[in-house]
Write a protein that holds these residues in place. Structure first.
Motif, PDB file in Angstrom:
ATOM      1  N   ALA A  99       0.813  -1.211   0.000  1.00 22.61           N
ATOM      2  CA  ALA A  99       0.000   0.000   0.000  1.00 22.61           C
ATOM      3  C   ALA A  99       0.850   1.267   0.000  1.00 22.61           C
ATOM      4  O   ALA A  99       0.405   2.318   0.453  1.00 22.61           O
ATOM      5  CB  ALA A  99      -0.945  -0.011   1.203  1.00 22.61           C
ATOM      6  N   GLY A 100       2.089   1.153  -0.497  1.00 25.49           N
ATOM      7  CA  GLY A 100       2.892   2.350  -0.625  1.00 25.49           C
ATOM      8  C   GLY A 100       3.792   2.573   0.575  1.00 25.49           C
ATOM      9  O   GLY A 100       3.443   3.333   1.482  1.00 25.49           O
ATOM     10  N   HIS A 127      -7.703  -1.393   1.088  1.00 25.87           N
ATOM     11  CA  HIS A 127      -7.872  -1.083  -0.345  1.00 25.87           C
ATOM     12  C   HIS A 127      -9.352  -1.209  -0.723  1.00 25.87           C
ATOM     13  O   HIS A 127      -9.887  -0.384  -1.469  1.00 25.87           O
ATOM     14  CB  HIS A 127      -7.042  -2.049  -1.209  1.00 25.87           C
ATOM     15  CG  HIS A 127      -5.577  -1.709  -1.295  1.00 25.87           C
ATOM     16  ND1 HIS A 127      -5.121  -0.488  -1.737  1.00 25.87           N
ATOM     17  CD2 HIS A 127      -4.459  -2.436  -1.022  1.00 25.87           C
ATOM     18  CE1 HIS A 127      -3.784  -0.488  -1.726  1.00 25.87           C
ATOM     19  NE2 HIS A 127      -3.359  -1.654  -1.289  1.00 25.87           N
ATOM     20  N   VAL A 149      -2.341   1.614  11.034  1.00 27.23           N
ATOM     21  CA  VAL A 149      -1.896   1.045   9.763  1.00 27.23           C
ATOM     22  C   VAL A 149      -2.316   1.953   8.607  1.00 27.23           C
ATOM     23  O   VAL A 149      -1.529   2.250   7.702  1.00 27.23           O
ATOM     24  CB  VAL A 149      -2.455  -0.387   9.586  1.00 27.23           C
ATOM     25  CG1 VAL A 149      -2.182  -0.906   8.178  1.00 27.23           C
ATOM     26  CG2 VAL A 149      -1.840  -1.314  10.632  1.00 27.23           C
ATOM     27  N   THR A 177      -2.722   5.052   8.418  1.00 29.02           N
ATOM     28  CA  THR A 177      -1.991   6.314   8.297  1.00 29.02           C
ATOM     29  C   THR A 177      -0.505   6.099   8.002  1.00 29.02           C
ATOM     30  O   THR A 177       0.232   7.060   7.815  1.00 29.02           O
ATOM     31  CB  THR A 177      -2.126   7.158   9.585  1.00 29.02           C
ATOM     32  OG1 THR A 177      -1.765   6.343  10.702  1.00 29.02           O
ATOM     33  CG2 THR A 177      -3.545   7.660   9.758  1.00 29.02           C
ATOM     34  N   PHE A 178      -0.073   4.849   7.954  1.00 28.92           N
ATOM     35  CA  PHE A 178       1.351   4.576   7.697  1.00 28.92           C
ATOM     36  C   PHE A 178       1.658   4.526   6.207  1.00 28.92           C
ATOM     37  O   PHE A 178       2.728   4.932   5.777  1.00 28.92           O
ATOM     38  CB  PHE A 178       1.741   3.239   8.352  1.00 28.92           C
ATOM     39  CG  PHE A 178       3.192   2.882   8.211  1.00 28.92           C
ATOM     40  CD1 PHE A 178       4.136   3.397   9.092  1.00 28.92           C
ATOM     41  CD2 PHE A 178       3.626   2.030   7.194  1.00 28.92           C
ATOM     42  CE1 PHE A 178       5.477   3.075   8.965  1.00 28.92           C
ATOM     43  CE2 PHE A 178       4.972   1.703   7.061  1.00 28.92           C
ATOM     44  CZ  PHE A 178       5.906   2.227   7.952  1.00 28.92           C
ATOM     45  N   TYR A 179       0.717   4.021   5.429  1.00 31.16           N
ATOM     46  CA  TYR A 179       0.978   3.744   4.013  1.00 31.16           C
ATOM     47  C   TYR A 179       0.435   4.862   3.115  1.00 31.16           C
ATOM     48  O   TYR A 179      -0.688   5.330   3.312  1.00 31.16           O
ATOM     49  CB  TYR A 179       0.332   2.405   3.625  1.00 31.16           C
ATOM     50  CG  TYR A 179       0.906   1.229   4.373  1.00 31.16           C
ATOM     51  CD1 TYR A 179       2.022   0.556   3.897  1.00 31.16           C
ATOM     52  CD2 TYR A 179       0.348   0.790   5.575  1.00 31.16           C
ATOM     53  CE1 TYR A 179       2.564  -0.527   4.586  1.00 31.16           C
ATOM     54  CE2 TYR A 179       0.877  -0.285   6.269  1.00 31.16           C
ATOM     55  CZ  TYR A 179       1.986  -0.940   5.769  1.00 31.16           C
ATOM     56  OH  TYR A 179       2.521  -1.999   6.452  1.00 31.16           O
ATOM     57  N   THR A 180       1.256   5.244   2.121  1.00 29.24           N
ATOM     58  CA  THR A 180       0.901   6.426   1.328  1.00 29.24           C
ATOM     59  C   THR A 180      -0.276   6.210   0.385  1.00 29.24           C
ATOM     60  O   THR A 180      -0.889   7.171  -0.057  1.00 29.24           O
ATOM     61  CB  THR A 180       2.097   6.909   0.488  1.00 29.24           C
ATOM     62  OG1 THR A 180       2.575   5.819  -0.300  1.00 29.24           O
ATOM     63  CG2 THR A 180       3.195   7.452   1.361  1.00 29.24           C
ATOM     64  N   MET A 181      -0.611   4.969   0.052  1.00 27.01           N
ATOM     65  CA  MET A 181      -1.713   4.759  -0.887  1.00 27.01           C
ATOM     66  C   MET A 181      -3.079   4.958  -0.238  1.00 27.01           C
ATOM     67  O   MET A 181      -4.089   5.065  -0.935  1.00 27.01           O
ATOM     68  CB  MET A 181      -1.653   3.364  -1.508  1.00 27.01           C
ATOM     69  CG  MET A 181      -0.504   3.199  -2.494  1.00 27.01           C
ATOM     70  SD  MET A 181      -0.445   1.549  -3.193  1.00 27.01           S
ATOM     71  CE  MET A 181      -1.732   1.662  -4.434  1.00 27.01           C
ATOM     72  N   TYR A 182      -3.092   4.954   1.088  1.00 29.21           N
ATOM     73  CA  TYR A 182      -4.368   5.154   1.776  1.00 29.21           C
ATOM     74  C   TYR A 182      -4.632   6.640   1.925  1.00 29.21           C
ATOM     75  O   TYR A 182      -3.791   7.389   2.425  1.00 29.21           O
ATOM     76  CB  TYR A 182      -4.363   4.464   3.138  1.00 29.21           C
ATOM     77  CG  TYR A 182      -4.200   2.976   3.026  1.00 29.21           C
ATOM     78  CD1 TYR A 182      -4.919   2.253   2.079  1.00 29.21           C
ATOM     79  CD2 TYR A 182      -3.318   2.279   3.845  1.00 29.21           C
ATOM     80  CE1 TYR A 182      -4.768   0.888   1.947  1.00 29.21           C
ATOM     81  CE2 TYR A 182      -3.156   0.916   3.729  1.00 29.21           C
ATOM     82  CZ  TYR A 182      -3.881   0.227   2.775  1.00 29.21           C
ATOM     83  OH  TYR A 182      -3.714  -1.121   2.646  1.00 29.21           O
ATOM     84  N   ARG A 215       2.327  13.736  -5.941  1.00 30.36           N
ATOM     85  CA  ARG A 215       3.749  13.718  -6.305  1.00 30.36           C
ATOM     86  C   ARG A 215       4.260  12.361  -5.849  1.00 30.36           C
ATOM     87  O   ARG A 215       4.362  12.118  -4.645  1.00 30.36           O
ATOM     88  CB  ARG A 215       4.420  14.856  -5.535  1.00 30.36           C
ATOM     89  CG  ARG A 215       5.896  14.966  -5.622  1.00 30.36           C
ATOM     90  CD  ARG A 215       6.383  15.909  -4.525  1.00 30.36           C
ATOM     91  NE  ARG A 215       6.318  17.305  -4.896  1.00 30.36           N
ATOM     92  CZ  ARG A 215       7.305  17.952  -5.544  1.00 30.36           C
ATOM     93  NH1 ARG A 215       8.418  17.331  -5.851  1.00 30.36           N
ATOM     94  NH2 ARG A 215       7.187  19.222  -5.833  1.00 30.36           N
ATOM     95  N   GLU A 225       6.719   8.809  -5.694  1.00 27.70           N
ATOM     96  CA  GLU A 225       8.123   8.419  -5.651  1.00 27.70           C
ATOM     97  C   GLU A 225       8.335   7.234  -6.565  1.00 27.70           C
ATOM     98  O   GLU A 225       7.389   6.609  -7.029  1.00 27.70           O
ATOM     99  CB  GLU A 225       8.516   8.121  -4.206  1.00 27.70           C
ATOM    100  CG  GLU A 225       8.676   9.428  -3.460  1.00 27.70           C
ATOM    101  CD  GLU A 225       8.852   9.263  -1.978  1.00 27.70           C
ATOM    102  OE1 GLU A 225       8.479   8.200  -1.464  1.00 27.70           O
ATOM    103  OE2 GLU A 225       9.351  10.194  -1.355  1.00 27.70           O
TER     104      GLU A 225
END
Lengths: 438, 240
Positions: free
Chosen positions: A168-169, B52, B83, B85-90, B141, B143
């Motif tokens: 998830a990034g 997701h 969890v 708030t940790f991953y950028t896709m969320y 933006r 990465e």
């Protein structure tokens, strides 16, 4: 004498519907499974050891040896986890492999799982690559339907399930213990070792974590033999591997060659640096590997060759930058990446990468102060080797190596902005208005 | 004013937006969440896919989605939020129908990614981490997305749009605005960000067979080897 390029993993990438099981099987795919099942698991592990396959994810640890660390007397289930979290800046080899030939990985996973006695294997793929995840899931479904997965595979009595998992990034999840935490449904933060994953990994059970390319290299070893594999490459870096050429070259792309090919040879094959320009600096294996310059063009791109010039082979991600590029700007961008991706667990990395960005911004704007280069190196010294995982080391490697090779350019940051020394638009592949320094 | 007020350097970080309690999660979603949890040896492993799925239903990680995940897995909402708030896709705020990513990590940035981002911002009238007022586009933006041999890289709904230029980007955004079919460089016909999130969660959309095996750059070395007649050694010879 081995040929300069040796496509094995990439041999079928141009085939019609190469991702489909019909095409894969037609070109000899899934034949290695039966050969492996005719051997004992230990014999398979020894074969991979004898071949000299080393991890293709960056560290170069011998793959067969990693498998042999799984304790046989541990009553817990064993797990294989394939690391497909390809996120290291510059690295772009596993994604095309999974896109074009996901069945190569499935076949490798079946053999590797058999060798370590695992019945549930995982592929952890970064979430930002939708089509790759589609292809991988599709391949696993097809492999079940064809009887290569599930119960009693090929009548061997061996069972295996494969679970395809989308991340998830988070770059940090490419670090193997962070990946395990992530796969357990937690924040992806590295674990302190020991215990090593081979003893207490996923669900505190014995776990082998291998890179996509490492596992994809297993079927050809089983099919063609250890001597065949080790006939390619150099003394301690055996076999063929995928080199990814990107940046200011005439033609970027993927090249599968025996370990030990040089950048000069790869550039000669692909038409060199983009027309009218010359090489300034490059990374051998992603942004975490110290940068090199034109004087290193003839150093073998193998584990030992890169170590001999103070760098690392890493993921064989050759990012090429020409004379238009500001090394200060590039270093700042890389460090901004590490700052963003630091998981926050270790203070030196979390705070230090933040301070590095502040300092480097001053260099970029030409307002750094006399002595700030030494301050930069001092901050680096307080980060590298002082955190749980290698992210911190990668964050400082690009800085220290850039200063080592281009110190005067950093010192110019005491009075002149980087975008005046190197107008940024000139590095772009298309027309950008002069004076733009986005 | 004591002169020591806390100043955050991460104004965009923080918790899930609890003020917007709207949700589309229904019994079907709950059943699918339970199905995901059942796919793993230990249910909590399904949390990333479940989030997701929440995004595909609610367009963001919603408070109700957090509750639902916590309920299915038998963990606390704090654990789920931690969890999420940790991953950028969320996302904490709704994404657009199409989610645009422009790579500005070092290599893409110097090869034109920075200028490309400027161009997309101007075209859409938004900055990174914002969504257009009509909900059509959101911008990020991004990465390094593992396509450096196709730099500068842009992503739409996590599909590859290779070798991007400002002109191509404008055309692409115009086509998407007009509702035209747009094919990814190495991928399927673009759907929507929400549909993409559903696939990532683990519910296939039957599009795996679309698109090419590989891009031109991926095949470069293989093509040169073929032209030169270069191959890996013959296994029959190395056996001797």
């Amino acid at each position: 004498m081995t040929d300069l390029l040796t496509p094995v993993l990439s041999a079928n990438w141009g085939d019609e519907k190469s991702w489909d099981i019909a095409a894969y099987t037609a070109s000899g795919g899934y034949a290695a499974i039966d050969k492996a099942f005719a051997m004992t698991p230990d014999e398979v592990t020894n074969l991979v050891k004898d071949a000299g396959l080393r991890g293709r994810g960056g560290a170069g640890f011998p793959t067969g040896m990693k498998w042999s660390f799984v304790p046989k007397d541990n009553p817990n289930p064993k797990y294989l986890v394939v690391n497909g979290d390809e996120s290291e800046p510059g690295t772009c080899k596993d994604i095309p492999l999974l896109m074009a030939s996901p069945h190569t990985l499935v076949e490798g996973m079946i053999i590797a799982s058999y060798a370590i006695g695992c019945h549930t294997a995982f592929v952890y793929i970064r979430g930002e690559v939708l089509h790759v995840i589609r292809r991988m899931r599709h391949a696993v479904e097809q492999a079940y339907a064809a009887g290569h997965l599930g119960k009693n595979i090929h009548g061997s009595g061996y069972d295996l399930d494969i679970i395809v998992h989308a991340g998830a990034g988070a770059y940090i999840c490419g670090e193997e213990t962070a990946l395990l935490d992530s796969l357990e449904g937690r924040r992806g933060q590295p674990r302190l070792r020991p215990p090593f994953p081979a003893v207490a990994g996923l669900y505190a059970s014995p776990t082998v974590i291998n890179n996509v390319e490492s596992i994809a290299s297993v079927p050809c070893i089983v099919a063609n033999g250890a001597a065949w594999f080790s006939s390619m490459g150099t003394e301690k870096s055996k076999g063929m591997t995928i080199y990814s050429l990107s940046g200011h070259v005439a033609r970027p792309g993927q090249f599968e060659a025996p370990l030990g090919i040089t950048l000069r040879e790869l550039l000669d094959l692909s038409g060199g640096i983009r027309a009218g320009h010359e090489l300034k600096f490059w990374t051998p294996g992603g942004s975490s590997t110290p940068i090199l310059t034109g004087e290193h063009l003839d150093v073998p791109l193998d584990y030992e060759g890169m170590a001999s010039v103070g760098s690392m082979l890493g993921t064989k991600a050759l990012q090429i930058f020409d004379e238009t590029v500001s090394v200060v700007r590039t270093t700042l961008r890389w460090v901004e990446f590490y700052k963003h991706e630091s998981c926050g667990k270790c203070t030196p990395c979390r705070e230090g990468s933040w301070w590095l960005v502040q300092l480097l911004k001053k260099f970029e704007d030409g307002v750094a102060e006399e002595g700030d280069v030494d301050k930069l190196l001092d901050v680096c010294d307080n980060i590298g080797g002082k955190s749980f995982c290698a992210l911190a080391d990668g964050a400082v490697a690009c800085v220290t190596s850039a200063v080592r090779h281009f110190r005067p350019e950093f010192e110019a940051g005491y009075h002149t902005p980087a975008y005046e020394l190197f107008p940024y638009g000139r590095s772009a592949l298309f027309e950008v208005a002069e004076g733009s320094h986005a | 004013m004591s002169g020591h007020e806390f100043q955050s350097f991460f104004p965009e970080s923080g918790e899930v937006d609890m003020t917007d309690t709207s949700t589309n999660i229904d019994e079907t979603t709950m059943a699918e969440l339970r199905e995901l949890a059942g796919r793993y040896p230990q249910p909590r492993s399904a949390l990333l896919p479940m989030l997701h799925l929440v995004q595909s239903v609610d367009g963001r990680v919603s408070p109700a989605g957090i509750e639902a995940c916590a309920q299915v897995l038998g963990i606390t909402t704090a654990q789920v939020s931690g969890v999420a708030t940790f991953y950028t896709m969320y996302r904490r705020r709704p994404a657009g129908r199409h989610h645009i990513g422009v790579c500005t990590t070092a290599l893409c940035a110097v090869m034109g990614g920075d200028a490309l981002l400027d161009c997309v911002e101007a075209k859409l009238g938004i900055h990174p981490d914002e969504t257009t007022a009509d909900g059509a586009f959101s911008l990020e933006r991004i990465e390094c997305n593992a396509a450096c041999d196709f730099a500068p890289v842009m992503m739409v709904n996590w599909e590859f749009m290779d070798n991007m230029t400002p002109d191509k980007a404008e055309q692409l955004l115009d086509d998407l605005s007009a509702g035209k079919d747009v094919k990814a460089s190495r991928g399927a016909t673009l759907t929507s960000w929400r549909e993409a999130e559903r696939v990532l969660a683990g519910f296939p959309d039957g599009r795996a067979d679309e698109g090419p095996s590989a891009g031109e750059a991926s095949l470069l070395g293989k093509g040169i080897a073929d032209a030169e007649g270069w191959t890996a050694p013959n296994p029959e010879v190395t056996k001797l």
